[in-house]
Design an enzyme around this catalytic site. Sequence first.
Site, PDB file in Angstrom:
ATOM      1  N   LYS A 185      16.911   5.265  47.766  1.00  0.00           N
ATOM      2  CA  LYS A 185      15.914   6.281  48.364  1.00  0.00           C
ATOM      3  C   LYS A 185      15.018   5.715  49.285  1.00  0.00           C
ATOM      4  CE  LYS A 185      15.888   9.029  44.065  1.00  0.00           C
ATOM      5  NZ  LYS A 185      15.190   9.443  42.641  1.00  0.00           N
ATOM      6  N   GLN A 192       9.830   8.116  39.703  1.00  0.00           N
ATOM      7  CA  GLN A 192      11.040   8.046  39.328  1.00  0.00           C
ATOM      8  C   GLN A 192      10.863   8.200  37.884  1.00  0.00           C
ATOM      9  OE1 GLN A 192      13.794   7.739  41.003  1.00  0.00           O
ATOM     10  NE2 GLN A 192      15.355   7.617  39.359  1.00  0.00           N
ATOM     11  N   ASP A 195      10.042  16.340  44.593  1.00  0.00           N
ATOM     12  CA  ASP A 195      11.035  16.353  43.602  1.00  0.00           C
ATOM     13  C   ASP A 195      11.125  17.871  43.070  1.00  0.00           C
ATOM     14  OD1 ASP A 195      12.808  14.447  42.381  1.00  0.00           O
ATOM     15  OD2 ASP A 195      10.964  13.586  41.320  1.00  0.00           O
TER      16      ASP A 195
END
Length: 299
Positions: free
Chosen positions: A53, A97, A120
């Site tokens: 990422k 994460q 997200d």
Amino acid sequence: MTTVIDGKQAAASVIDAVKGAASRLEAEAGVKTGLAVVIVGDDPASHTYVASKSRMAKECGFTSIQHTLPAETSQGELAALVASLNEDPSVHGILVQLPLPKHLDAEPIIQSIRPDKDVDGLHVVNAGKLATGDLSTGLISCTPAGAMLLVRRVHGEDLSGLNAVVIGRSNLFGKPMAQLLLNANATVTTAHSRTKDLPGVARTADILVAAVGRPEMVKADWVKPGATVIDVGINRIAAPERGEGKSRLVGDVAYRDVSEVAAAITPVPGGVGPMTIAMLMANTVIAAHRAAGRQPPKF
Ligand code: GUN
């Protein structure tokens, strides 16, 4: 002949569009898109995901900030970091994460991210906008957004008259995927481990989406001939035929057999997987445009 849906190629075209949008935003408004990725602990798979990422964010021309915190980090320390990123105007997207180490409670952390920086798409404000059919002012969870882009490549924007079955009901994927399909006018069933006659329900699908986390669970006789099959699973299984101790990646769908029945199918790897990171970059450049008061690009 089945069509193999090329997620790598679709992801590359999203990334190209992100790069163009980010460089125009910088040239015209002086705003450099910023993504902050937070990882806690030493889980090797999570470190691999986060590294890719961060690398992709740089490739897109973003400022990419990675915060790597030790496994012993307290709830308060993590909350304080998120609070500071919320306040930092150079950060347009924040990603924590998952999974977090066991002693940490992920939910209050996710809900403390400012919804306009929640790339997200997990904040209740963003989940709620999707649930109420507002696809234009929130941020949509990356994997379902990417899977939906692949569905649109096969079927176009309007899924009227088509039956879609999503196997899996997680907040991260199954629920938002079902809502995206519903928004596109599909008739949607969400199936899961407690569904009666799962193969029979799956066989009603013109569009079958599998996100169960069980290697090759969806068999050929679960699939209606001519269906589109979207495989969201990424499972590592032993592959002794490749040598001792070797492994390989498979999806939730028995690819070889199902591709004899389906009209279109995503492979694993190279299907939905590459779309997740591409849509994260898309969400981040969308958030940066909104923060600068500019019309964001559409993906
Ligand atoms: N872990 C596995 N997938 C994801 C994801 O899409 N977002 C976050 N934050 N963590 C993950």
